[in-house]
Scaffold this motif. Structure first.
Motif, short mmCIF file in Angstrom:
data_model
loop_
_atom_site.label_atom_id
_atom_site.label_comp_id
_atom_site.label_asym_id
_atom_site.label_seq_id
_atom_site.Cartn_x
_atom_site.Cartn_y
_atom_site.Cartn_z
N ALA A 43 54.77 39.47 44.18
CA ALA A 43 53.66 39.96 44.99
C ALA A 43 52.37 39.72 44.22
O ALA A 43 52.38 39.65 42.99
N PRO A 44 51.23 39.59 44.89
CA PRO A 44 49.96 39.41 44.18
C PRO A 44 49.72 40.55 43.18
O PRO A 44 49.82 41.72 43.53
N GLY A 45 49.45 40.17 41.93
CA GLY A 45 49.17 41.15 40.89
C GLY A 45 50.39 41.75 40.22
O GLY A 45 50.27 42.51 39.26
N PRO A 96 44.38 37.13 38.07
CA PRO A 96 45.62 37.92 37.92
C PRO A 96 45.93 38.79 39.12
O PRO A 96 47.10 39.12 39.35
N LEU A 97 44.93 39.16 39.92
CA LEU A 97 45.18 40.03 41.08
C LEU A 97 45.73 39.25 42.27
O LEU A 97 46.43 39.82 43.11
N GLY A 98 45.43 37.96 42.36
CA GLY A 98 45.93 37.16 43.47
C GLY A 98 47.10 36.28 43.10
O GLY A 98 47.77 35.71 43.97
N TYR A 99 47.40 36.17 41.80
CA TYR A 99 48.46 35.29 41.31
C TYR A 99 49.83 35.83 41.70
O TYR A 99 50.11 37.03 41.56
N THR A 100 50.72 34.93 42.20
CA THR A 100 52.04 35.37 42.65
C THR A 100 53.17 34.70 41.89
O THR A 100 54.33 34.79 42.29
N GLY A 101 52.85 34.00 40.80
CA GLY A 101 53.88 33.32 40.02
C GLY A 101 54.41 34.16 38.88
O GLY A 101 54.13 35.36 38.76
N LYS A 102 55.17 33.49 38.00
CA LYS A 102 55.77 34.16 36.85
C LYS A 102 55.27 33.57 35.53
O LYS A 102 55.97 33.57 34.53
N GLY A 103 54.05 33.03 35.55
CA GLY A 103 53.46 32.47 34.35
C GLY A 103 53.17 30.99 34.46
O GLY A 103 52.26 30.48 33.81
N LEU A 158 43.38 42.20 25.83
CA LEU A 158 42.82 40.87 26.00
C LEU A 158 43.81 40.03 26.80
O LEU A 158 44.99 39.90 26.43
N LEU A 159 43.36 39.48 27.90
CA LEU A 159 44.16 38.60 28.74
C LEU A 159 44.08 37.18 28.17
O LEU A 159 43.00 36.74 27.78
N THR A 160 45.19 36.44 28.12
CA THR A 160 45.16 35.05 27.65
C THR A 160 45.96 34.16 28.60
O THR A 160 46.73 34.65 29.44
N ASN A 161 45.78 32.85 28.46
CA ASN A 161 46.53 31.88 29.26
C ASN A 161 47.73 31.31 28.51
O ASN A 161 48.24 30.25 28.86
N ASN A 192 49.59 37.99 27.67
CA ASN A 192 49.65 36.53 27.83
C ASN A 192 50.36 36.19 29.14
O ASN A 192 51.58 36.35 29.24
N ILE A 193 49.60 35.70 30.16
CA ILE A 193 50.19 35.51 31.48
C ILE A 193 50.01 34.08 32.01
O ILE A 193 50.12 33.85 33.21
N GLY A 194 49.76 33.13 31.13
CA GLY A 194 49.76 31.74 31.55
C GLY A 194 48.80 31.44 32.68
O GLY A 194 47.61 31.76 32.63
N CYS A 195 49.32 30.85 33.76
CA CYS A 195 48.49 30.43 34.88
C CYS A 195 47.90 31.57 35.68
O CYS A 195 47.05 31.36 36.55
N GLY A 196 48.33 32.79 35.41
CA GLY A 196 47.74 33.94 36.08
C GLY A 196 46.43 34.40 35.48
O GLY A 196 45.82 35.35 35.97
N PHE A 197 45.97 33.70 34.44
CA PHE A 197 44.80 34.15 33.69
C PHE A 197 43.54 34.23 34.56
O PHE A 197 42.81 35.21 34.51
#
Length: 428
Positions: free
Chosen positions: A317-319, A302-309, A270-273, A294-299
C-alpha cells in the motif's frame, strides 16, 4: 552445574551432542556436563608478529575470548636497534557465519588494534611498547560455534598513523574489506572492539554530506554501532554522488505520526536511497544518534511509493514500506541493540533470499510483544496500517481487516493492541 541449559551453552551452531563430542575430541562415554564445560572454556590465540629483514622490531599478540563475549587483547613490540618506531597493529579474528546451503559461505571479522611507540637507542624512552585491553564483543557470544574455530591474522604498520583523517580510516577499511575477503554473497559484519572502536570514532567516518555512509573497496557500507553493514543503491554503482539522504519533511512526519503518535524521534531519522542484501530496505543506528532509514527507490516519494525498495511497484500500500522501516527506527530508539542484532538481521535477509519469510510472520495475537522478532513486529504495524494481517487475503477486495482498524470498531483487528499498548506508549 546440576542441570545444563543445552541451547544456552551450545547455541544453534552445534548440530548435535555427537558432533560436539567429535569436535572436542572427547572419548565415549561423555556426559553433557563434561562437554558443556569444555565447550564454554576460554579460547586463546597466540602469535608472534614478524617484521621484514633489516627491521629492528619484533613482537607478539595474544587474544583470549570467552563464551560470554568477553575478551583480553595483549601484546608487545620491542625495538632492538637504532631507530624508534611508531607502531600500529590491527588484529582480526575471522570466523565462519552459518548461512543456508544455497548461499555462498560468509565470514565475519572482529577487529582489535593497538598503537604506540617503541623507542630505539637513538632516543630516551622504553624500548618495549606493551598493551593489555579487556572488553566485551556481543558477536563473540552469539557466534561462539564459529568463533571457536576462528583464525587470527594481523596487519602491521610501523611508521604511519592509520587512524588520522577520515580518508585514512576509509583506506584502512578498504584493506580489510578488499578482494571480497570479508563480504560473501550472504554478507557479514565487521565488528570493531576495544581500542579499535574508540579510535574509529563515528565522527571520523562521516564523509562530507553523508552521515553514516562509508565507501571502501568499491562498495558502500552503512555504519552501525561498531558494525559496517553492506549497502547498495538500486540500479546504480555505489558512489558518493549517487547516495541521497534527507530528513523527513513535515507532511511525511504527520503521515507517520498517525501511526506512531510521537514515539519515533523524527529529528534523528535520515531517509536514504540505499538498500541492503537482496535489494531489501534496512534501518540502522548511525553516528551521533542518527537513525538511517534506507528505502531505495522509495526515497523521493515515500508516501506514494508502493514497492519493496526496488523499481517494481504495486506490492505494498502507499507508504507501507516507510511505516515498516519506521518501526525499526522505533525499536532502535526505544530498545537496546547490540552487534548480535545485526547478525540476526543478516540471517533474516539471507533467509528471504531463499524465500523463507517466516521471520516476518507474527504468529497468534496472544504472544508477548517482547517475544516477537523485530521483523514480525514491523509486519504487525505495517499491515495494521495498510489493512490485513492474513497472508492468504492480499487482494484489496478481500482484506481480512481494513486499514488502521481499531479495537473499538466492529470486527476488531486482534493485532491492534500491539500498536496501542506498545508502539504508542514508549516515548523516544
Amino acid at each position: 552445574m546440576d542441570l545444563v541449559d543445552v541451547r544456552g551453552v551450545f547455541g544453534r551452531g552445534a548440530a548435535s551432542m555427537e558432533s560436539v563430542r567429535d569436535e572436542l575430541a572427547v572419548a565415549r562415554p561423555a556426559s553433557v556436563r563434561e562437554l558443556a564445560e569444555l565447550y564454554v572454556s576460554d579460547v586463546v590465540f597466540d602469535q608472534p608478529v614478524v617484521t621484514g629483514d633489516g627491521v629492528a622490531l619484533g613482537g607478539e599478540h595474544r587474544l583470549t575470548i570467552a563464551r560470554d563475549g568477553g575478551f583480553r587483547y595483549q601484546g608487545s613490540f620491542h625495538a632492538t636497534g637504532l631507530p624508534s618506531y611508531d607502531v600500529a597493529i590491527v588484529t582480526t579474528l575471522e570466523f565462519p557465519i552459518p548461512v543456508p546451503e544455497s548461499v555462498t559461505p560468509a565470514t565475519g571479522r572482529i577487529a582489535f588494534t593497538a598503537h604506540g611507540r617503541a623507542h630505539g637507542t637513538n632516543e630516551p624512552g622504553d624500548r618495549e611498547f606493551r598493551w593489555d585491553q579487556t572488553g566485551s564483543a556481543a558477536i563473540v557470544g552469539s557466534q561462539w560455534a564459529g568463533v571457536r574455530h576462528a583464525q587470527l591474522s594481523y596487519r602491521l604498520d610501523y611508521d604511519t598513523d592509520w587512524f588520522g583523517s577520515a580518508g585514512d580510516v576509509v583506506s584502512f577499511v578498504a584493506q580489510l574489506a578488499g578482494a571480497n575477503s570479508l563480504f560473501g554473497a550472504a554478507g557479514a559484519a565487521i565488528v570493531f572492539a576495544g581500542e579499535a572502536a574508540e579510535l574509529l570514532d563515528a565522527e571520523q567516518l562521516v564523509l562530507p554530506g553523508l552521515v553514516g555512509v562509508v565507501f571502501a573497496a568499491g562498495a558502500a557500507f552503512a555504519l552501525g554501532p561498531g558494525v559496517l553493514i553492506p549497502a547498495f543503491i538500486v540500479g546504480a554503482a555505489a558512489t558518493a554522488a549517487l547516495v541521497k539522504q534527507r530528513h523527513l519533511e513535515q507532511h511525511e512526519r504527520a503521515f507517520a505520526d498517525s501511526v506512531f503518535q510521537s514515539t519515533v524521534p523524527f529529528d534523528r531519522v535520515l531517509l536514504t536511497n540505499l538498500v541492503g542484501l537482496g535489494n531489501r530496505p534496512f534501518t540502522t543506528p548511525g553516528p551521533g544518534g542518527t537513525i538511517l532509514v534506507n528505502i531505495g527507490c522509495g526515497f523521493d516519494n515515500p508516501l506514494g511509493y508502493t514497492g519493496k525498495g526496488g523499481e517494481k511497484l504495486g506490492l505494498n500500500a502507499p507508504g507501507q514500506l516507510l511505516i515498516h522501516e519506521l518501526v525499526h527506527a522505533w525499536q532502535i530508539a526505544n530498545e537496546s541493540f547490540t552487534p548480535e542484532y545485526y547478525c540476526r538481521a543478516v540471517s533474516t535477509a539471507v533467509g528471504t533470499l531463499d524465500g523463507d519469510m517466516s521471520a516476518y510472520r507474527p504468529g497468534p495475537p496472544t504472544r508477548e510483544w517482547g517475544s516477537i522478532g523485530t521483523e514480525a513486529q514491523a509486519s504487525i504495524v505495517d499491515e495494521w496500517f495498510a489493512g490485513s494481517l492474513n497472508p492468504d487475503t492480499r487482494d484489496d477486495a478481500q482484506r481480512a481487516y481494513p486499514p488502521m482498524h481499531h479495537s473499538d470498531s466492529p470486527a476488531p483487528n486482534p493485532y491492534y493492541h500491539y500498536v496501542r499498548d506498545n508502539i504508542r506508549t514508549r516515548i523516544a
